[in-house]
Write a protein that holds these residues in place. Sequence first.
Motif, PDB file in Angstrom:
ATOM      1  N   PRO A  38      11.645   8.461  11.770  1.00  0.00           N
ATOM      2  CA  PRO A  38      10.808   8.999  12.852  1.00  0.00           C
ATOM      3  C   PRO A  38       9.532   8.223  13.122  1.00  0.00           C
ATOM      4  O   PRO A  38       8.902   8.415  14.156  1.00  0.00           O
ATOM      5  N   ASN A  39       9.164   7.342  12.232  1.00  0.00           N
ATOM      6  CA  ASN A  39       7.938   6.576  12.442  1.00  0.00           C
ATOM      7  C   ASN A  39       8.139   5.204  11.828  1.00  0.00           C
ATOM      8  O   ASN A  39       8.789   5.060  10.783  1.00  0.00           O
ATOM      9  N   HIS A  40       7.566   4.201  12.471  1.00  0.00           N
ATOM     10  CA  HIS A  40       7.668   2.841  11.938  1.00  0.00           C
ATOM     11  C   HIS A  40       6.444   2.046  12.368  1.00  0.00           C
ATOM     12  O   HIS A  40       5.621   2.513  13.165  1.00  0.00           O
ATOM     13  N   ASP A  41       6.325   0.844  11.842  1.00  0.00           N
ATOM     14  CA  ASP A  41       5.144   0.014  12.085  1.00  0.00           C
ATOM     15  C   ASP A  41       5.248  -0.648  13.457  1.00  0.00           C
ATOM     16  O   ASP A  41       5.844  -1.705  13.602  1.00  0.00           O
ATOM     17  N   VAL A  42       4.657  -0.017  14.450  1.00  0.00           N
ATOM     18  CA  VAL A  42       4.730  -0.562  15.804  1.00  0.00           C
ATOM     19  C   VAL A  42       3.751  -1.718  16.005  1.00  0.00           C
ATOM     20  O   VAL A  42       3.859  -2.454  16.998  1.00  0.00           O
ATOM     21  N   ASP A  43       2.821  -1.894  15.084  1.00  0.00           N
ATOM     22  CA  ASP A  43       1.793  -2.931  15.244  1.00  0.00           C
ATOM     23  C   ASP A  43       2.064  -4.181  14.424  1.00  0.00           C
ATOM     24  O   ASP A  43       1.346  -5.170  14.567  1.00  0.00           O
TER      25      ASP A  43
ATOM     26  N   ALA B 104       0.813  -1.219   0.000  1.00  0.00           N
ATOM     27  CA  ALA B 104       0.000   0.000   0.000  1.00  0.00           C
ATOM     28  C   ALA B 104       0.839   1.258   0.000  1.00  0.00           C
ATOM     29  O   ALA B 104       0.307   2.359   0.129  1.00  0.00           O
ATOM     30  N   GLY B 105       2.173   1.106  -0.143  1.00  0.00           N
ATOM     31  CA  GLY B 105       3.029   2.272  -0.223  1.00  0.00           C
ATOM     32  C   GLY B 105       2.983   3.113   1.034  1.00  0.00           C
ATOM     33  O   GLY B 105       3.027   2.598   2.157  1.00  0.00           O
ATOM     34  N   LYS B 106       2.902   4.413   0.859  1.00  0.00           N
ATOM     35  CA  LYS B 106       2.950   5.340   1.990  1.00  0.00           C
ATOM     36  C   LYS B 106       1.818   5.097   2.980  1.00  0.00           C
ATOM     37  O   LYS B 106       1.931   5.436   4.165  1.00  0.00           O
ATOM     38  N   ASP B 107       0.724   4.521   2.509  1.00  0.00           N
ATOM     39  CA  ASP B 107      -0.408   4.290   3.403  1.00  0.00           C
ATOM     40  C   ASP B 107      -0.061   3.336   4.540  1.00  0.00           C
ATOM     41  O   ASP B 107      -0.691   3.390   5.601  1.00  0.00           O
ATOM     42  N   TRP B 108       0.895   2.425   4.295  1.00  0.00           N
ATOM     43  CA  TRP B 108       1.261   1.494   5.366  1.00  0.00           C
ATOM     44  C   TRP B 108       2.745   1.135   5.291  1.00  0.00           C
ATOM     45  O   TRP B 108       3.128   0.035   4.997  1.00  0.00           O
TER      46      TRP B 108
ATOM     47  N   ASN C 189       8.986   4.718   7.783  1.00  0.00           N
ATOM     48  CA  ASN C 189       8.110   5.519   6.924  1.00  0.00           C
ATOM     49  C   ASN C 189       8.853   6.195   5.780  1.00  0.00           C
ATOM     50  O   ASN C 189       8.291   7.027   5.075  1.00  0.00           O
ATOM     51  N   GLY C 190      10.128   5.842   5.602  1.00  0.00           N
ATOM     52  CA  GLY C 190      10.860   6.367   4.455  1.00  0.00           C
ATOM     53  C   GLY C 190      11.340   7.781   4.613  1.00  0.00           C
ATOM     54  O   GLY C 190      11.648   8.446   3.617  1.00  0.00           O
ATOM     55  N   VAL C 191      11.412   8.257   5.864  1.00  0.00           N
ATOM     56  CA  VAL C 191      11.849   9.625   6.138  1.00  0.00           C
ATOM     57  C   VAL C 191      13.092   9.565   7.020  1.00  0.00           C
ATOM     58  O   VAL C 191      13.125   8.863   8.040  1.00  0.00           O
ATOM     59  N   ALA C 192      14.114  10.311   6.652  1.00  0.00           N
ATOM     60  CA  ALA C 192      15.344  10.348   7.422  1.00  0.00           C
ATOM     61  C   ALA C 192      15.207  11.305   8.600  1.00  0.00           C
ATOM     62  O   ALA C 192      14.330  12.172   8.606  1.00  0.00           O
ATOM     63  N   PRO C 193      16.066  11.157   9.614  1.00  0.00           N
ATOM     64  CA  PRO C 193      16.074  12.148  10.697  1.00  0.00           C
ATOM     65  C   PRO C 193      16.265  13.556  10.129  1.00  0.00           C
ATOM     66  O   PRO C 193      17.093  13.782   9.256  1.00  0.00           O
TER      67      PRO C 193
END
Length: 566
Positions: A159-164, A92-96, A171-175
């Motif tokens: 900064p964000n990842h799949d905690v579930d 789902a790409g950026k959605d998940w 999430n494909g974003v660098a610090p």
Amino acid sequence: MPRQKRPSLRTRLIGAALLATGAAACTDATSGTPLPVAITVDAAAGRHPISPLIYGVNFGTTATLQDLRAPLNRSGGNSASAYNWRIDARNAGKDWYFESLGVNPDDINDQFGERFVALTQAGGATPILTIPMLGRVAKLGPQRQTLASFSIAKYGPQPNHDVDGHADAGNGVAPGGKPIVGNDANDATTPDDPQNEQARVADLVRQFGGASGGNSGGTSGGGVRYYAMDNEPSLWQLIHRDVHPTGAHAREIADKVVAYARAVKAADPHAQVVAPEEWGWQGYFYSGFDQQYAVDHGLDHAPDRANETQGLPYVPWLLTQWKAAGHPVDVFSLHFYPQGGEYAESGVTNSQAVALMRNRSTRDLWDPNYKDPTWINSVVALIPLMRHWADTYYYPGTPIGITEYNWGGDTLMNGATAQADVLGIFGREGLDLATRWGTLDASMPVYKAFKLYRNYDGQGAAFGATSITANAPDPDTVSAFAALRESDHAMTLVVVNKQLDRTADASIALAHFAASGVAETWRLANNTLFRMPDARYQDGTLRANLPAQSVTLFVLRGAAGDAPHE
């Protein structure tokens, strides 16, 4: 909301956030006096067929399809762009978190492939399957493990990842907030091409037969009739930037639709190709490349508009290219979501301002005198616009469809009145095909709005199939739609009181129909669909009191000796 799609992305496309404006600071009258409304209905005027295909849904279950007598069921959304039919996996790409994971056959929102075809046909509907054109589809690990396009182990902290679920999926974003670039597309995806998708269609034909076994009325039987060409390709650089970080040029989409349409029809010559499936207003006029360019540079000198489409808006130019290639597309399709907060992610307050905007913004579908007050800042009149574009740039009479739309308010009566309004508009304006985005269940008021049109008595009774003229003075407060029903020559009339807290006293003048008779009456109010006592009408006039936020269906039959005029 299915996680395949987060439509809030539609409001962040050209640099500064494209925030929806609030509704005007007006409110419904709150006095105890009902609003007097004079409605006119003429059974001899404005007659045209209503396509049964306008009552479609996305991701409907077999039970939903049966209960709503939904004619179409679409499997689409962002996951469909990267669905791998050979291993039953999606991304789902950026959605998940850009994860490739195996499809869960028990998840209502993960309906793909032959499983989707089977459950749709069991529900009496016709499926619309999405054919990926992205060029890459999901892959899995050796034991069907989930894979991540932006692995934290490989690309570092994010900064964000799949905690579930898959904790390594970032999430494909660098610090610091910048997107990670230069990732390896092979981490979580594998190449795809028209030949592979042709094999997919051929496999479906072997299992279910060809599309010639179906019919244009949308009933089940035969194989898959409709194949949509991907999903909102001018957003690939946002949704699927792990594999398509640069916005698609207009030429890329024009050529890919031709190539994949030919692949589909090589496997099933009777299949109907649906395209371009673009996301909304910005995506009608500018390619993905131009939308991405506009983030930093604006749209005044959009490169594709200048160099590829020779000044034509993106979608009309696509139609010219497809016409030059023969007739690869059979249904001209777009998506549309209102931008004033009507359809928003969970957590957004459904304020009175949003409710009033929801009451008005259905005008975007039809009204040439309504200027959308949000960032769109233009007249939309979507259905007439689509018809004009199809007739001018492609083949006159080409079917037009809106394969994703949603006016929000699923759990509110305000959402139900908007949905009833939308369905009435689709029939009156001559739309050929529509599928509502979002999960429906029987507890929702919007579900019951569908049922009022399609199966109000639970025995298959429905709104008529021949539209006739019905006029109400202010459709922002009370709207009306009428149709004749061939089976029993009844007139069916839907009246929607959109007002938030005021009843309406309706006087309905009937022309070219029986002057007196009985009106069977069904009402959706307070999230309950029920039959009311029959009403009598005489001297060509039906009178009714309509509660605030209600939808009422009248089924008019002439008295003995006073037959309806045809």
